[in-house]
Design an enzyme around this catalytic site. Structure first.
Site, PDB file in Angstrom:
ATOM      1  N   HIS A  59       1.623  19.757   2.225  1.00 56.02           N
ATOM      2  CA  HIS A  59       1.047  20.328   3.256  1.00 56.02           C
ATOM      3  C   HIS A  59       0.126  21.535   2.943  1.00 56.02           C
ATOM      4  O   HIS A  59       0.724  22.211   2.041  1.00 56.02           O
ATOM      5  CB  HIS A  59       1.711  20.201   4.566  1.00 56.02           C
ATOM      6  CG  HIS A  59       2.503  19.304   4.842  1.00 56.02           C
ATOM      7  ND1 HIS A  59       3.098  18.861   6.435  1.00 56.02           N
ATOM      8  CD2 HIS A  59       2.685  18.024   4.507  1.00 56.02           C
ATOM      9  CE1 HIS A  59       3.304  18.043   6.503  1.00 56.02           C
ATOM     10  NE2 HIS A  59       3.108  16.852   5.393  1.00 56.02           N
ATOM     11  N   GLU A  61       0.168  24.224   4.122  1.00 54.21           N
ATOM     12  CA  GLU A  61       1.144  25.391   4.415  1.00 54.21           C
ATOM     13  C   GLU A  61       2.080  25.652   3.149  1.00 54.21           C
ATOM     14  O   GLU A  61       2.241  26.715   2.764  1.00 54.21           O
ATOM     15  CB  GLU A  61       2.014  25.405   5.608  1.00 54.21           C
ATOM     16  CG  GLU A  61       1.331  25.623   6.920  1.00 54.21           C
ATOM     17  CD  GLU A  61       1.068  24.049   7.404  1.00 54.21           C
ATOM     18  OE1 GLU A  61       1.033  23.760   8.674  1.00 54.21           O
ATOM     19  OE2 GLU A  61       0.611  22.976   6.522  1.00 54.21           O
ATOM     20  N   CYS A  89       4.242  21.479  11.056  1.00 53.98           N
ATOM     21  CA  CYS A  89       5.294  20.459  11.370  1.00 53.98           C
ATOM     22  C   CYS A  89       6.648  21.334  11.108  1.00 53.98           C
ATOM     23  O   CYS A  89       6.578  22.426  10.475  1.00 53.98           O
ATOM     24  CB  CYS A  89       5.028  19.395  10.476  1.00 53.98           C
ATOM     25  SG  CYS A  89       5.501  19.635   8.510  1.00 53.98           S
ATOM     26  N   CYS A  92       6.963  22.540   7.573  1.00 57.68           N
ATOM     27  CA  CYS A  92       6.252  23.844   7.020  1.00 57.68           C
ATOM     28  C   CYS A  92       6.851  24.879   8.020  1.00 57.68           C
ATOM     29  O   CYS A  92       6.839  26.098   7.334  1.00 57.68           O
ATOM     30  CB  CYS A  92       4.892  23.541   7.652  1.00 57.68           C
ATOM     31  SG  CYS A  92       4.127  22.270   6.250  1.00 57.68           S
TER      32      CYS A  92
END
Length: 160
Positions: A59, A61, A89, A92
């Site tokens: 992701h 992040e 999420c 993260c």
């Protein structure tokens, strides 16, 4: 400036995250971008790389946090702010807590998977070893529109 209130520099960093998101979308990734700032300067950036790397943890992040740790020589990103175009999420948000990030600024809320106010509040859970100050909604309309425009044709054609 009140805690959780975006400042003038925040918009510039979020605009950079939005450009990273646009680039990710052009490359076939979900258009999410992230920027890590420490001491008023960008130390790392990231965008979704799940498709390119066949990596479910890539992701934006996590990509940005890994790059920031490499750039600073430490996993402790104390005093850092992470700007991201979509609410993190649970994975993260957990990474932000583990990295000791001081502040999170995100654009669009994620009602399906958001862990920083929508479904959960991991960054502000006093039971954890660290809390992250959260500012939400900065340039949310732009980020939401980017995501909607990217997902619309895929949903219409049945692409997951």
């Amino acid at each position: 400036m009140l805690p959780g209130t975006p400042g003038p520099a925040d918009e510039a960093f979020m605009l950079q995250a939005l450009e990273l998101a646009r680039q990710a979308g052009r490359e076939g990734e979900v258009p999410v971008g992230a920027v890590v700032v420490q001491g008023g300067r960008v130390v790392a950036t990231g965008a979704n790389l799940r498709e390119a790397g066949a990596d479910p943890t890539a992701h934006a992040e996590v990509v940005a946090l890994r790059a920031a740790a490499a750039a600073t020589g430490t996993w402790r990103l104390e005093g850092a702010t992470l700007y991201v175009t979509l609410e993190p999420c649970p994975m993260c948000a957990g990474a932000l807590v583990q990295a000791r990030v001081a502040r999170l600024v995100f654009a669009a809320a994620d009602p399906k998977a958001g862990a920083c106010g929508s479904l959960y509040n991991l960054c502000s859970d006093p039971r954890l070893n660290h809390e992250v100050e959260v500012t939400s909604g900065l340039l949310a309309d732009e980020a939401s529109l980017l995501l909607s425009r990217w997902f619309a044709p895929r949903r219409a054609s049945g692409v997951p």
